[in-house]
Design a protein around this motif. Structure first.
Motif, PDB file in Angstrom:
ATOM      1  N   TYR A 161     -18.494  35.316   4.462  1.00  0.00           N
ATOM      2  CA  TYR A 161     -17.836  33.990   4.443  1.00  0.00           C
ATOM      3  C   TYR A 161     -16.398  34.169   3.959  1.00  0.00           C
ATOM      4  N   SER A 202     -14.736  25.897  10.774  1.00  0.00           N
ATOM      5  CA  SER A 202     -13.631  26.858  10.653  1.00  0.00           C
ATOM      6  C   SER A 202     -14.174  28.125  10.009  1.00  0.00           C
ATOM      7  N   ARG A 241     -13.950  31.631   3.642  1.00  0.00           N
ATOM      8  CA  ARG A 241     -13.159  30.503   3.150  1.00  0.00           C
ATOM      9  C   ARG A 241     -13.021  30.522   1.622  1.00  0.00           C
ATOM     10  N   ARG A 257     -18.863  21.614  -1.268  1.00  0.00           N
ATOM     11  CA  ARG A 257     -19.913  20.578  -1.338  1.00  0.00           C
ATOM     12  C   ARG A 257     -21.138  21.103  -2.065  1.00  0.00           C
ATOM     13  N   PRO A 291      -6.324  23.099  -1.730  1.00  0.00           N
ATOM     14  CA  PRO A 291      -6.757  21.776  -2.215  1.00  0.00           C
ATOM     15  C   PRO A 291      -8.270  21.722  -2.450  1.00  0.00           C
ATOM     16  N   VAL A 334     -14.345  15.652   4.530  1.00  0.00           N
ATOM     17  CA  VAL A 334     -14.647  16.993   5.055  1.00  0.00           C
ATOM     18  C   VAL A 334     -15.158  16.919   6.495  1.00  0.00           C
ATOM     19  N   ASP A 378     -18.629  26.910   0.005  1.00  0.00           N
ATOM     20  CA  ASP A 378     -18.292  25.532   0.356  1.00  0.00           C
ATOM     21  C   ASP A 378     -18.356  24.653  -0.906  1.00  0.00           C
ATOM     22  N   PRO A 426     -12.462  27.911  -1.722  1.00  0.00           N
ATOM     23  CA  PRO A 426     -12.964  28.826  -2.731  1.00  0.00           C
ATOM     24  C   PRO A 426     -14.413  29.212  -2.456  1.00  0.00           C
ATOM     25  N   PRO A 443      -3.671  34.420  -0.231  1.00  0.00           N
ATOM     26  CA  PRO A 443      -3.823  33.275   0.668  1.00  0.00           C
ATOM     27  C   PRO A 443      -4.309  33.618   2.076  1.00  0.00           C
ATOM     28  N   TYR A 455      -7.408  30.604  -4.630  1.00  0.00           N
ATOM     29  CA  TYR A 455      -5.957  30.638  -4.854  1.00  0.00           C
ATOM     30  C   TYR A 455      -5.545  29.214  -5.180  1.00  0.00           C
TER      31      TYR A 455
HETATM   32  N1  LIG Z   1     -15.666  22.854   3.740  1.00  0.00           N
HETATM   33  C1  LIG Z   1     -15.073  23.945   2.986  1.00  0.00           C
HETATM   34  C2  LIG Z   1     -13.644  24.153   3.441  1.00  0.00           C
HETATM   35  C3  LIG Z   1     -12.877  25.239   2.700  1.00  0.00           C
HETATM   36  C4  LIG Z   1     -11.532  25.537   3.351  1.00  0.00           C
HETATM   37  O1  LIG Z   1     -11.261  25.165   4.506  1.00  0.00           O
HETATM   38  N2  LIG Z   1     -10.676  26.216   2.593  1.00  0.00           N
HETATM   39  C5  LIG Z   1      -9.387  26.634   3.104  1.00  0.00           C
HETATM   40  C6  LIG Z   1      -8.388  26.686   1.947  1.00  0.00           C
HETATM   41  S1  LIG Z   1      -8.019  25.099   1.317  1.00  0.00           S
HETATM   42  C7  LIG Z   1      -9.492  28.034   3.649  1.00  0.00           C
HETATM   43  O2  LIG Z   1     -10.461  28.725   3.402  1.00  0.00           O
HETATM   44  N3  LIG Z   1      -8.467  28.461   4.424  1.00  0.00           N
HETATM   45  C8  LIG Z   1      -8.493  29.755   5.031  1.00  0.00           C
HETATM   46  C9  LIG Z   1      -8.475  30.887   4.072  1.00  0.00           C
HETATM   47  O3  LIG Z   1      -7.887  30.778   2.994  1.00  0.00           O
HETATM   48  O4  LIG Z   1      -9.050  31.919   4.408  1.00  0.00           O
HETATM   49  C10 LIG Z   1     -15.217  23.634   1.492  1.00  0.00           C
HETATM   50  O5  LIG Z   1     -15.566  22.484   1.135  1.00  0.00           O
HETATM   51  O6  LIG Z   1     -15.112  24.556   0.671  1.00  0.00           O
END
Ligand SMILES: N[C@@H](CCC(=O)N[C@@H](CS)C(=O)NCC(=O)O)C(=O)O
Length: 327
Positions: free
Chosen positions: A55, A283, A57, A72, A18, A106, A70, A59, A41, A14
């Motif tokens: 998973y 997370s 998260r 990275r 960021p 991160v 992830d 994107p 979202p 979405y």
């Molecule tokens: N370390 C992960 C972190 C990804 C992350 O925390 N994304 C947030 C959105 S910016 C997320 O998934 N938030 C909860 C969701 O949308 O389910 C990465 O680099 O991709």
């Protein structure tokens, strides 16, 4: 294309994420063709379930039948799979700086502090469904009182980050972090949080984060933005796919990569082919992917899902273990 040569990219995201922007900027700067699969979202995300990924998260990215979780691992793989014109650092010093910037944002916690600069009266933060979703995601309480309590410390931390960029990396007036002619991956790693916060209404109080206090940082954000806009308008425009079409295409694809192995000297006592589960530890940890362990090294975990897709995650910030293991 079972040999590891499918190169069709799909980004599930979405736009206000960021993390997703990092990848969108990368794809724009590289002018790589890709498809977007837009996501809501918060959960549920049926498009993700359609390809059997737990998973949660955003994107996540697919190249052929390989799924990258992830940012990275996404950026690392895009560099490897599309080497011509890649933008990663090439010298050991540059690579170290690029990596340390990634770790700072991160794993060392700048992102978490940045999220805590959002004021509690932001409309989305007041939505009880969103609050519940993010409580489940972070494992921490998510309410107005907690947001107000954390914010001053978070602002102090983020001000330290602005100050660090202003007075060290950008202090000599360079245009780009590695003194290159164009923005590189190191710039994406350096700019994404300050860029995000500078566009997030209400996050940064003007009196603390003014253009006169941090002229170099704001000029850098602006310069980066222009470079991305120009790359976007000269490059291929992304196509948009719905989740079902994306899933159909993915299942019909070949793999982007050849199957890997367990690296020699691997310290965890896991064997290729055994049933494991993989999940992030910072997370979204209750969403666990299960599959057959295919490859393991200090950078990456790869499992084979029951539906035939391969799921890749970075090694750090993730846990891989035998299913039902207590370790
Ligand atoms: N370390 C992960 C972190 C990804 C992350 O925390 N994304 C947030 C959105 S910016 C997320 O998934 N938030 C909860 C969701 O949308 O389910 C990465 O680099 O991709």
């Amino acid at each position: 294309m079972a040999d590891g040569s499918d190169r069709s990219i799909k980004l599930y995201h979405y736009t206000f994420s960021p993390y997703a922007r990092k990848v969108l900027w990368y794809l724009a700067l590289r002018q790589l063709p890709y498809a977007e699969v837009k996501q809501p979202p918060m959960l549920p995300r049926p498009d993700r379930e359609a390809i059997g990924v737990a998973y949660r998260r955003i994107p996540f990215l697919t190249v052929g039948k390989d799924v990258y979780c992830d940012t990275r691992i996404m950026l690392k793989k895009l560099e490897e799979l599309f080497p011509e014109g890649k933008i990663g650092a090439t010298t050991p010093d540059g690579q170290a700086l690029q990596k340390l910037l990634e770790i700072w944002h991160v794993e060392a916690g700048l992102f978490v502090k940045a999220t805590q600069t959002m004021p509690s009266d932001m409309p989305i933060l007041k939505d009880p469904k969103f609050a519940k979703d993010r409580e489940q995601f972070s494992g921490r309480p998510w309410n107005g009182e907690m947001i107000d309590r954390n914010r001053p410390e978070a602002l102090a931390y983020v001000r330290g980050a602005f100050s660090f960029l202003e007075n060290t990396l950008l202090a000599d007036g360079r245009e780009w972090i590695l003194k290159t002619k164009q923005p590189m991956l190191a710039d994406i790693e350096a700019v994404w949080i300050v860029h995000w916060l500078s566009t997030l209404k209400g996050a940064l109080p003007q009196e603390t984060f003014s253009k006169s206090s941090f002229p170099k940082v704001f000029a850098y954000i602006n310069r980066f933005d222009k470079a991305v806009q120009s790359a976007k308008s000269n490059g291929p425009q992304p196509t948009t796919l719905d989740g079902k079409t994306a899933a159909d295409q993915i299942f019909k694809s070949g793999f982007a990569e050849k199957e890997g192995a367990i690296e020699d000297g691997e310290p965890q006592n896991l064997r290729k082919g055994e049933q494991v589960e993989v999940f992030p530890t910072d997370s979204g940890f209750s969403h666990r992917d299960k599959g057959i362990l295919l490859s393991l090294n200090s950078d990456e975990i790869v499992i084979g899902l029951e539906n035939g897709l391969r799921l890749h995650t970075p090694r750090t910030g993730f846990r891989v273990r035998q299913v039902n293991s207590k370790i």
